[in-house]
Write a protein that holds these residues in place. Structure first.
Motif, PDB file in Angstrom:
ATOM      1  N   TRP A 175       0.834  -1.203   0.000  1.00  0.00           N
ATOM      2  CA  TRP A 175       0.000   0.000   0.000  1.00  0.00           C
ATOM      3  C   TRP A 175       0.870   1.256   0.000  1.00  0.00           C
ATOM      4  O   TRP A 175       0.597   2.202  -0.755  1.00  0.00           O
ATOM      5  CB  TRP A 175      -0.917  -0.001   1.230  1.00  0.00           C
ATOM      6  CG  TRP A 175      -1.682   1.286   1.356  1.00  0.00           C
ATOM      7  CD1 TRP A 175      -2.677   1.734   0.532  1.00  0.00           C
ATOM      8  CD2 TRP A 175      -1.466   2.313   2.334  1.00  0.00           C
ATOM      9  NE1 TRP A 175      -3.103   2.981   0.946  1.00  0.00           N
ATOM     10  CE2 TRP A 175      -2.394   3.354   2.046  1.00  0.00           C
ATOM     11  CE3 TRP A 175      -0.612   2.434   3.421  1.00  0.00           C
ATOM     12  CZ2 TRP A 175      -2.458   4.502   2.819  1.00  0.00           C
ATOM     13  CZ3 TRP A 175      -0.674   3.580   4.186  1.00  0.00           C
ATOM     14  CH2 TRP A 175      -1.590   4.597   3.879  1.00  0.00           C
TER      15      TRP A 175
ATOM     16  N   PHE B 214      -6.976  12.910  -4.090  1.00  0.00           N
ATOM     17  CA  PHE B 214      -7.470  11.783  -3.299  1.00  0.00           C
ATOM     18  C   PHE B 214      -8.411  10.917  -4.130  1.00  0.00           C
ATOM     19  O   PHE B 214      -8.353   9.677  -4.064  1.00  0.00           O
ATOM     20  CB  PHE B 214      -8.180  12.304  -2.053  1.00  0.00           C
ATOM     21  CG  PHE B 214      -8.744  11.215  -1.192  1.00  0.00           C
ATOM     22  CD1 PHE B 214      -7.942  10.503  -0.316  1.00  0.00           C
ATOM     23  CD2 PHE B 214     -10.101  10.893  -1.270  1.00  0.00           C
ATOM     24  CE1 PHE B 214      -8.458   9.480   0.467  1.00  0.00           C
ATOM     25  CE2 PHE B 214     -10.623   9.878  -0.488  1.00  0.00           C
ATOM     26  CZ  PHE B 214      -9.805   9.171   0.390  1.00  0.00           C
ATOM     27  N   GLU B 215      -9.293  11.541  -4.892  1.00  0.00           N
ATOM     28  CA  GLU B 215     -10.231  10.782  -5.732  1.00  0.00           C
ATOM     29  C   GLU B 215      -9.479  10.021  -6.827  1.00  0.00           C
ATOM     30  O   GLU B 215      -9.823   8.875  -7.142  1.00  0.00           O
ATOM     31  CB  GLU B 215     -11.267  11.731  -6.350  1.00  0.00           C
ATOM     32  CG  GLU B 215     -12.230  12.326  -5.343  1.00  0.00           C
ATOM     33  CD  GLU B 215     -13.136  13.379  -5.960  1.00  0.00           C
ATOM     34  OE1 GLU B 215     -14.263  13.537  -5.489  1.00  0.00           O
ATOM     35  OE2 GLU B 215     -12.701  14.053  -6.922  1.00  0.00           O
TER      36      GLU B 215
ATOM     37  N   TYR C 298      -6.455   8.895  -6.574  1.00  0.00           N
ATOM     38  CA  TYR C 298      -5.789   7.752  -5.944  1.00  0.00           C
ATOM     39  C   TYR C 298      -6.777   6.633  -5.652  1.00  0.00           C
ATOM     40  O   TYR C 298      -6.434   5.440  -5.781  1.00  0.00           O
ATOM     41  CB  TYR C 298      -5.090   8.176  -4.661  1.00  0.00           C
ATOM     42  CG  TYR C 298      -4.494   6.989  -3.928  1.00  0.00           C
ATOM     43  CD1 TYR C 298      -3.360   6.350  -4.420  1.00  0.00           C
ATOM     44  CD2 TYR C 298      -5.095   6.482  -2.776  1.00  0.00           C
ATOM     45  CE1 TYR C 298      -2.831   5.241  -3.783  1.00  0.00           C
ATOM     46  CE2 TYR C 298      -4.563   5.372  -2.126  1.00  0.00           C
ATOM     47  CZ  TYR C 298      -3.437   4.762  -2.637  1.00  0.00           C
ATOM     48  OH  TYR C 298      -2.924   3.652  -2.005  1.00  0.00           O
ATOM     49  N   ALA C 299      -7.990   6.981  -5.238  1.00  0.00           N
ATOM     50  CA  ALA C 299      -9.004   5.961  -4.967  1.00  0.00           C
ATOM     51  C   ALA C 299      -9.304   5.155  -6.231  1.00  0.00           C
ATOM     52  O   ALA C 299      -9.416   3.919  -6.184  1.00  0.00           O
ATOM     53  CB  ALA C 299     -10.277   6.617  -4.433  1.00  0.00           C
ATOM     54  N   VAL C 300      -9.408   5.836  -7.360  1.00  0.00           N
ATOM     55  CA  VAL C 300      -9.627   5.136  -8.637  1.00  0.00           C
ATOM     56  C   VAL C 300      -8.414   4.290  -8.997  1.00  0.00           C
ATOM     57  O   VAL C 300      -8.539   3.142  -9.458  1.00  0.00           O
ATOM     58  CB  VAL C 300      -9.932   6.165  -9.758  1.00  0.00           C
ATOM     59  CG1 VAL C 300      -9.998   5.467 -11.119  1.00  0.00           C
ATOM     60  CG2 VAL C 300     -11.226   6.893  -9.466  1.00  0.00           C
TER      61      VAL C 300
ATOM     62  N   LEU D 211      -6.183   2.963  -6.899  1.00  0.00           N
ATOM     63  CA  LEU D 211      -6.102   1.802  -6.007  1.00  0.00           C
ATOM     64  C   LEU D 211      -7.159   0.768  -6.362  1.00  0.00           C
ATOM     65  O   LEU D 211      -6.877  -0.446  -6.343  1.00  0.00           O
ATOM     66  CB  LEU D 211      -6.271   2.264  -4.558  1.00  0.00           C
ATOM     67  CG  LEU D 211      -6.110   1.184  -3.486  1.00  0.00           C
ATOM     68  CD1 LEU D 211      -4.713   0.575  -3.557  1.00  0.00           C
ATOM     69  CD2 LEU D 211      -6.372   1.758  -2.100  1.00  0.00           C
ATOM     70  N   LYS D 212      -8.345   1.203  -6.701  1.00  0.00           N
ATOM     71  CA  LYS D 212      -9.400   0.275  -7.108  1.00  0.00           C
ATOM     72  C   LYS D 212      -8.989  -0.493  -8.355  1.00  0.00           C
ATOM     73  O   LYS D 212      -9.199  -1.705  -8.469  1.00  0.00           O
ATOM     74  CB  LYS D 212     -10.704   1.035  -7.360  1.00  0.00           C
ATOM     75  CG  LYS D 212     -11.865   0.143  -7.779  1.00  0.00           C
ATOM     76  CD  LYS D 212     -13.125   0.964  -8.033  1.00  0.00           C
ATOM     77  CE  LYS D 212     -14.263   0.075  -8.508  1.00  0.00           C
ATOM     78  NZ  LYS D 212     -15.493   0.878  -8.790  1.00  0.00           N
TER      79      LYS D 212
END
Length: 321
Positions: A17, A61-62, A64-66, A68-69
């Motif tokens: 991570w 942040f958004e 990175y969320a995409v 990581l998904k």
């Protein structure tokens, strides 16, 4: 052992991570990917549309969320250059890199360990000093120079080996290999030797150092008093107890060879991960670079975990917690 395994798996997930965060931030500040996917003469409206499609208008942040998904789903995006999934490109090149690394690490181990045992058991002989001098040369010479010299002498002047390429391959399901063809072995020897020299020298010196320390121990003297053969003392008692640092270096070198075979693969035009990475860096192909970096991180944490498990097999006195 079960508790230790679970603990290490959690540590591995945490490390991966952290690596994903570093890779994402590194890629986010290395240029705008929009200009890699749109024509040079695109209008401002087309550029804005491309940014919206790529999600670059969202917050960091958004994004990175995409990101990581996508990683968790095995979706690293499509290569800007090759116009196909980046993960597929990596998996397509992975067998070639594994082949050259496998041959290189086997060569290094088969040659370096016996020489290290001999040099450690006979440190004052002239032959041992010659072996250590040779290992110092192996560490000092840069791999690109060694590769070019091998090509010049063995491929150009003597024409004993081909200077580039992978040779004939055969299919084993999804895995293509050149290790089952004579032409493949003809092509792989020069790059494998080039890749193995540095590792060979390091393993040799570590084995010698470990053997020199072990041969002074009381249990070695006791084994001699019992009448154990010299071969039994060296390989049955000495080498096994000297293998802990060697296994550590072996694991690290294995990861290094997989991750950093870029120079050797480029010199010999070997179609592996290293050459793909160099090409992707030149062309700013971010999805391929991201897959490569995450794959290298996974390999290193897995190899380190396996090395820790091997410790307990080599030396039962070592306990895992």
């Amino acid at each position: 052992m079960l508790g230790y395994t679970i603990k290490r798996l959690l540590q591995m997930i945490f490390v991966l991570w952290i690596v994903s965060v570093i890779v994402f931030l590194m890629m986010s500040f290395t240029g705008d990917p929009v200009f890699m996917v749109i024509p040079i003469d695109s209008t401002e409206a087309e550029i804005a549309q491309a940014r919206e499609i790529l999600g670059l208008n969202n917050s960091l942040f958004e994004q990175y969320a995409v990101f990581l998904k996508g990683i968790l789903q095995g979706d690293f995006g499509r290569s800007y250059v090759y116009r196909q999934p980046a993960l597929d490109l990596i998996l397509e090149r992975l067998p070639a890199t594994f082949e050259i690394v496998l041959v290189a690490i086997v060569l290094a181990a088969v040659i370096a360990v016996p020489l290290g045992v001999y040099a450690g058991a006979n440190p004052h002989r002239a032959s041992s000093r010659a072996i250590m001098s040779s290992s110092l040369i192996g560490i000092s010479l840069p791999s690109f120079w060694v590769g070019m010299m091998l090509i010049f002498v063995l491929a150009v002047q003597w024409q004993m080996f081909p200077s580039s390429g992978r040779g004939d391959t055969v299919d084993l399901g999804w895995f293509r290999t050149s290790l089952l063809t004579s032409d493949g072995w003809h092509h792989i020897l020069l790059p494998a030797v080039t890749l193995s020299l540095g590792t060979m020298a390091i393993i040799l010196r570590m084995t010698r150092a470990g053997m020199m320390e072990v041969m002074r121990q009381d249990y070695i003297k006791f084994a001699r008093a019992k009448g154990v053969s010299r071969r039994g003392i060296l390989y049955g008692h000495g080498l096994r107890n000297a293998m802990i640092p060697v296994v550590t270096i072996f694991g690290l070198q294995l990861g290094d060879l997989i991750a950093f075979a870029t120079i050797t693969e480029t010199i010999f035009a070997w179609p592996g991960l290293g050459k793909l990475l160099i090409d992707s860096i030149y062309r700013a192909d971010r999805p391929v670079i991201v897959v490569y970096l995450m794959l290298v991180a996974v390999l290193f944490v897995v190899i380190n975990f396996l090395v820790d498990i091997i410790y307990t097999w080599i030396d039962p006195r070592i306990t895992v917690k």
